[in-house]
Design a protein around this motif. Sequence first.
Motif, short mmCIF file in Angstrom:
data_model
loop_
_atom_site.label_atom_id
_atom_site.label_comp_id
_atom_site.label_asym_id
_atom_site.label_seq_id
_atom_site.Cartn_x
_atom_site.Cartn_y
_atom_site.Cartn_z
N HIS A 74 8.37 -61.41 8.39
CA HIS A 74 7.67 -62.69 8.56
C HIS A 74 7.65 -63.04 10.04
O HIS A 74 8.67 -63.04 10.72
CB HIS A 74 8.41 -63.77 7.77
CG HIS A 74 7.60 -65.02 7.62
ND1 HIS A 74 7.47 -65.93 8.63
CD2 HIS A 74 6.88 -65.50 6.58
CE1 HIS A 74 6.70 -66.93 8.21
NE2 HIS A 74 6.35 -66.69 6.99
N ASP A 129 12.92 -74.95 -0.39
CA ASP A 129 11.72 -75.12 0.43
C ASP A 129 11.54 -73.95 1.40
O ASP A 129 10.43 -73.42 1.56
CB ASP A 129 11.80 -76.43 1.22
CG ASP A 129 11.68 -77.65 0.32
OD1 ASP A 129 11.21 -77.50 -0.82
OD2 ASP A 129 12.08 -78.75 0.76
N THR A 130 12.64 -73.55 2.06
CA THR A 130 12.54 -72.46 3.04
C THR A 130 12.19 -71.14 2.36
O THR A 130 11.33 -70.39 2.82
CB THR A 130 13.86 -72.31 3.80
OG1 THR A 130 14.17 -73.55 4.46
CG2 THR A 130 13.77 -71.20 4.84
N GLU A 183 10.72 -70.65 -0.55
CA GLU A 183 9.37 -70.66 -1.10
C GLU A 183 8.34 -70.38 -0.01
O GLU A 183 7.29 -69.77 -0.26
CB GLU A 183 9.08 -72.01 -1.77
CG GLU A 183 9.81 -72.22 -3.09
CD GLU A 183 9.28 -71.32 -4.19
OE1 GLU A 183 8.24 -70.65 -3.99
OE2 GLU A 183 9.91 -71.28 -5.27
N GLU A 184 8.63 -70.80 1.21
CA GLU A 184 7.72 -70.53 2.33
C GLU A 184 7.70 -69.04 2.67
O GLU A 184 6.67 -68.51 3.08
CB GLU A 184 8.15 -71.34 3.55
CG GLU A 184 7.27 -71.14 4.78
CD GLU A 184 7.74 -71.95 5.97
OE1 GLU A 184 7.24 -71.68 7.08
OE2 GLU A 184 8.61 -72.83 5.80
N LEU A 185 8.85 -68.36 2.49
CA LEU A 185 8.98 -66.97 2.93
C LEU A 185 8.99 -65.97 1.79
O LEU A 185 8.88 -64.77 2.02
CB LEU A 185 10.29 -66.82 3.72
CG LEU A 185 10.44 -67.72 4.95
CD1 LEU A 185 11.83 -67.58 5.54
CD2 LEU A 185 9.39 -67.38 5.98
#
Length: 336
Positions: A7, A32-33, A35-37
Amino acid sequence: MTGKTAHPTLASADLDDISKLPRNAWCAALDDTAEELGYFEQLGRDHACAFIEGNDTLLVSFDNFERSTKTSANGYPEAFNLALDNGWSHLSILAHNGPAAAKWFRSPAVYDYFDRLVDDGFFEEYDRVVFYGAGPNGYAACAYSVTAPGATVIALAPQATLDSRLTSWDNRFPSTRRADFTSRYGFAPHMIEGAQAALVLYDPYQTEDAMHAALFNAPHVTRRPVPHFGADIETSLVDMDILEPLLIHAMEGTLTPAVLTRLLRARRHNMPYLRRLLREVEAHGNPHRVVTLCRAVTARVPTARRFRMALKAAQRAIGSQSDKTTPKSADQTETA
């Protein structure tokens, strides 16, 4: 090669500090982190997993809420940060709730999750897989490595099992006495039989840790004693700035005994380690050894007050011993 790419936009330095968050908010921030990655998934009531999509190497680690928020600079699991910084794919299995036994990841929900990964051929997508953990997390890293034959295992002071029939000598975890360590993924030394290589670090002065390490007895297992690293070897490695290079070598397939020896030389410059070593040497009552150690340390760190004081005390003790054992000459006796 699978053609995965790291990423490009996020490193551990970009993450907010979540170390002071309460348990539920901490999980939400990780959610949250991740799910972003990649993705985040609850595994029953007591566990969760966070996955980062990175390159062709996969780091699988085990951690928990208490340890992450107390030992990591930003509250994220240490391995999570290292994976982001190095572009690795990363699967973090987390214990965040439930009874104390949950820290050993003894849960049908965790069993089912790894079964699903095997069925999906998840580990086969990666060129190299490394399982990592410390203490209870090290036990889990060994136990679940069986799902990825050919993986490398790095375990710091892991328990082999807490089955009371086998380890009645370990009374450190009374809350786990009723936990089941006999069913699936139970006895960690058997679960690493399919690993390509396993490294078990332990402090021989931590009696129970040394006894657990002795149970990991197989030709492909390297048991490396690290005296005076203490009960929390992971924190010692972080303090010495060698946890990251240790895992980098494991992820690159270059972690040889010679490389490990070179990395561990960093202990010579680590004051917490040196203070533990000084206490041990002083306890044996040999002032000559104290002098040797303190001279070596003060030569590198002249401001090491604890070692300067110990050096002076040891030199006085040697002088006193010399006075008692050296016979006086006739002239000395007469003038006395």
